[in-house]
Structures are given as C-alpha cells and as structure tokens.
Design a protein around this motif. Structure first.
Motif, short mmCIF file in Angstrom:
data_model
loop_
_atom_site.label_atom_id
_atom_site.label_comp_id
_atom_site.label_asym_id
_atom_site.label_seq_id
_atom_site.Cartn_x
_atom_site.Cartn_y
_atom_site.Cartn_z
N PHE A 1 -75.19 -40.40 16.30
CA PHE A 1 -75.82 -41.16 17.39
C PHE A 1 -77.25 -40.68 17.65
O PHE A 1 -77.84 -41.02 18.69
N LEU A 2 -77.80 -39.90 16.72
CA LEU A 2 -79.14 -39.33 16.89
C LEU A 2 -80.18 -40.41 17.19
O LEU A 2 -81.06 -40.21 18.03
N ASN A 3 -80.08 -41.56 16.53
CA ASN A 3 -81.09 -42.61 16.69
C ASN A 3 -80.86 -43.47 17.93
O ASN A 3 -81.61 -44.42 18.17
N GLN A 4 -79.83 -43.15 18.71
CA GLN A 4 -79.56 -43.92 19.92
C GLN A 4 -79.90 -43.16 21.20
O GLN A 4 -79.70 -43.67 22.29
N VAL A 5 -80.40 -41.95 21.04
CA VAL A 5 -80.79 -41.15 22.21
C VAL A 5 -82.15 -40.52 21.94
O VAL A 5 -82.66 -40.54 20.83
N LYS A 6 -82.72 -39.97 22.97
CA LYS A 6 -84.02 -39.29 22.84
C LYS A 6 -84.01 -38.01 23.67
O LYS A 6 -83.27 -37.89 24.65
N ILE A 7 -84.82 -37.05 23.24
CA ILE A 7 -84.99 -35.83 24.02
C ILE A 7 -85.86 -36.15 25.22
O ILE A 7 -86.92 -36.77 25.08
N LEU A 8 -85.42 -35.76 26.38
CA LEU A 8 -86.07 -36.13 27.63
C LEU A 8 -87.30 -35.25 27.89
O LEU A 8 -87.22 -34.03 27.89
N SER A 9 -88.44 -35.89 28.10
CA SER A 9 -89.66 -35.15 28.42
C SER A 9 -89.65 -34.79 29.91
O SER A 9 -89.06 -35.48 30.73
N GLY A 10 -90.28 -33.70 30.23
CA GLY A 10 -90.35 -33.28 31.62
C GLY A 10 -89.10 -32.61 32.13
O GLY A 10 -88.95 -32.38 33.34
N ALA A 11 -88.17 -32.29 31.24
CA ALA A 11 -86.92 -31.63 31.63
C ALA A 11 -87.10 -30.12 31.62
O ALA A 11 -87.96 -29.60 30.90
N PRO A 12 -86.32 -29.40 32.39
CA PRO A 12 -86.43 -27.93 32.41
C PRO A 12 -86.00 -27.31 31.08
O PRO A 12 -85.21 -27.91 30.33
N VAL A 13 -86.53 -26.14 30.79
CA VAL A 13 -86.15 -25.41 29.58
C VAL A 13 -85.13 -24.34 29.97
O VAL A 13 -85.43 -23.44 30.76
N LEU A 14 -83.93 -24.46 29.44
CA LEU A 14 -82.87 -23.51 29.73
C LEU A 14 -82.72 -22.53 28.56
O LEU A 14 -83.16 -22.81 27.45
N PRO A 15 -82.11 -21.37 28.80
CA PRO A 15 -81.94 -20.39 27.71
C PRO A 15 -81.22 -21.00 26.51
O PRO A 15 -80.26 -21.75 26.67
N PRO A 16 -81.69 -20.71 25.31
CA PRO A 16 -81.09 -21.29 24.10
C PRO A 16 -79.72 -20.68 23.79
O PRO A 16 -79.31 -19.69 24.39
#
Length: 291
Positions: A249-264
C-alpha cells in the motif's frame, strides 16, 4: 508419551486454537483431538477447557505445559550432545514480523542454512510487538525485534539495522488531516494507533509530553494493519519506515510533513541469555555478529 505428542500439546497450548495447530503441524483436527485426549488420559487430568468459541488451559494444563517445556528442552539438549560441533541438527525456532521475514531474515539466515543444512528452521510470523513475549514464554529460540526502552534482564540483543518512525496519511483522502495556522490539529485529526508495543509506547510518551487528548479512531494490532486502515482514509498513524517501504500500500499513502520526529527503532536479533548455550542459537548469534 512420545516427543511428537508433547510438541503437539505445546503448540496447542500456545495457539489455543485446534484448527491453527492442526494446520501448522500437518495433522487433522480430529487426530489432534485424539492426541490431546490420550495425553489427558495418561495424565489423569483435563488439560484444556473447550467450548464452541474458545480453548483455555486448565490449572493442570499450565502445570503440564511446564513439564512439556522441560522434556522438550532435555530432548533438544540430547540432540546437541549427540551432534558434532560442525554438524548441527535439531530445530531452531524463529519469530518475527512479516516485514522482517522478507526484509531482514534472508540476509541473516542465508549463511546459516548453508553451514547447518540439517537444522530445521521453524519460522512463525506475526505482530512485531509480540516478539519479546514469545521469547519470555519460550515459544521461540530467537526473535527479530525492536529494542525496547528497557530490555528485560534475561534477554540479550544484537543490532541489525535502524529505521525511523514516520507519520503517514492517505493520498486519496487529503481532508482527513485537519490543519490550523499552527500546523496539524492533533486533537481533531483521527489517529490509527497500535494497541500495544513499542510504537504505542513512543506515541503515548509524545501524547503526554504535548499534553493533549488525541482523537483516536481505532487501535489495531500490527503495523501492516495500520497502513491498510490509513490507506482507506480512516485516519493517520505512526509506523516504522522499513514496514512502509515493504508495504503493497506504499503508493496509497504519504509521509506526513510537519509531523514530530520520534525516536527511531533499533531492529535486531534477540534471545534469552540461557539460549546462548544452545549450539544452534550460538552459531546464529555468532554469524549475525560477524555480518
């Protein structure tokens, strides 16, 4: 009472589901029922409470489970003692998520399989959040898991890779993200969150830090399920980037800009300290370390 019957009992004690165990162990449900009935007759106790909807261990079943674990450990130890150092045999049980199974496991196991072809690999895939529990319950020898904030004292961990956590949103439903002049309105935008596990811990810590009440649309098990829910426009959510990149489903979603960065996430091989005396586990651990 033979070893195969004990293994069938042990598998059923884990799944608590006759159909799943019969399918996984290549035995018909009726034959599995007869095996359990024979064990119960030998023990003289009812080990499972059965109904049309559920299967549960009785108190006697829990005691017998410990006995089965002990016998199976001794059986594996016997195989180890009868094996030469360079010709290992027996079974090595692994647990990991579906993503780890085809994204990480092949590189870890390729050399191992060539070196120890007589070792039978038993692989179980499922929710990544259950990996450490599988080890603690002795349902797996080794797991591929995310390193928790506090690693239980009886476990050891070896890093294999790292992956950031990313907030994602559906491409076809852009209005699902509620924005204000200050950015994303996290109290109005619906969230799909994991029902447990390290991702849940990360997002709960962020909720507490920001001191807001989230609009939780759904709590689900598994990162793959979260991505599906988001692709359907149910909300936004947090997933490891590694899982996202392997998702259909990679092509059906997007990484959200302006979101917080949490520990990896730190992803690695994990096992109980006591398992390192097992030559099958010890060899895998050594090979992964060299890699």
């Amino acid at each position: 009472m033979d070893i195969r019957n004990l293994k069938l009992f042990r598998h059923l004690a884990d799944t608590l589901h006759f159909a799943r165990t019969s399918q996984a162990c290549y035995i018909t449900p009726s034959a599995l029922t007869r095996v359990i009935q024979r064990i119960e007759a030998e023990v003289g106790e009812t080990l499972f409470i059965r109904s049309n909807r559920s299967v549960e261990l009785t108190s006697a079943g829990m005691v017998f489970k410990k006995y089965a674990d002990d016998v199976l450990r001794r059986w594996n130890r016997l195989h180890d003692e009868l094996s030469s150092d360079d010709i290992l045999q027996g079974e090595l049980s692994l647990y990991c998520s579906v993503t780890a199974a085809y994204g990480i496991l092949p590189s870890v196991m390729a050399r191992y399989r060539k070196t120890h072809p007589r070792v039978r690999i038993h692989l179980e895939t499922g929710d990544a959040a259950k990996a450490l529990q599988k080890l603690s319950n002795q349902d797996a020898d080794v797991a591929i898991a995310a390193l928790p904030d506090t690693l239980p004292k009886d476990l050891v961990f070896q890093t294999l890779s790292r992956t950031p956590l990313v907030f994602i949103a559906p491409l076809q439903y852009p209005d699902i993200v509620i924005r204000t002049v200050d950015g994303i309105d996290w109290e109005q935008t619906p969230l799909i969150i994991p029902d447990h596990g390290l991702s849940r811990d990360r997002i709960d810590q962020w909720f507490a830090k920001e001191n807001f009440i989230p609009n939780i649309y759904s709590q689900v098990a598994g990162n793959e399920a979260i991505i599906v829910m988001i692709s359907l426009g149910c909300g936004i959510g947090l997933v490891p980037r590694m899982v996202l990149e392997k998702s259909p489903f990679l092509n059906q979603v997007k990484i959200l800009s302006g979101a917080p960065v949490l520990p990896p996430f730190v992803i690695g091989l994990c096992t109980r300290k006591k398992n390192l005396v097992n030559p099958r586990v010890k060899s895998l651990w050594s090979m992964a370390s060299e890699k």
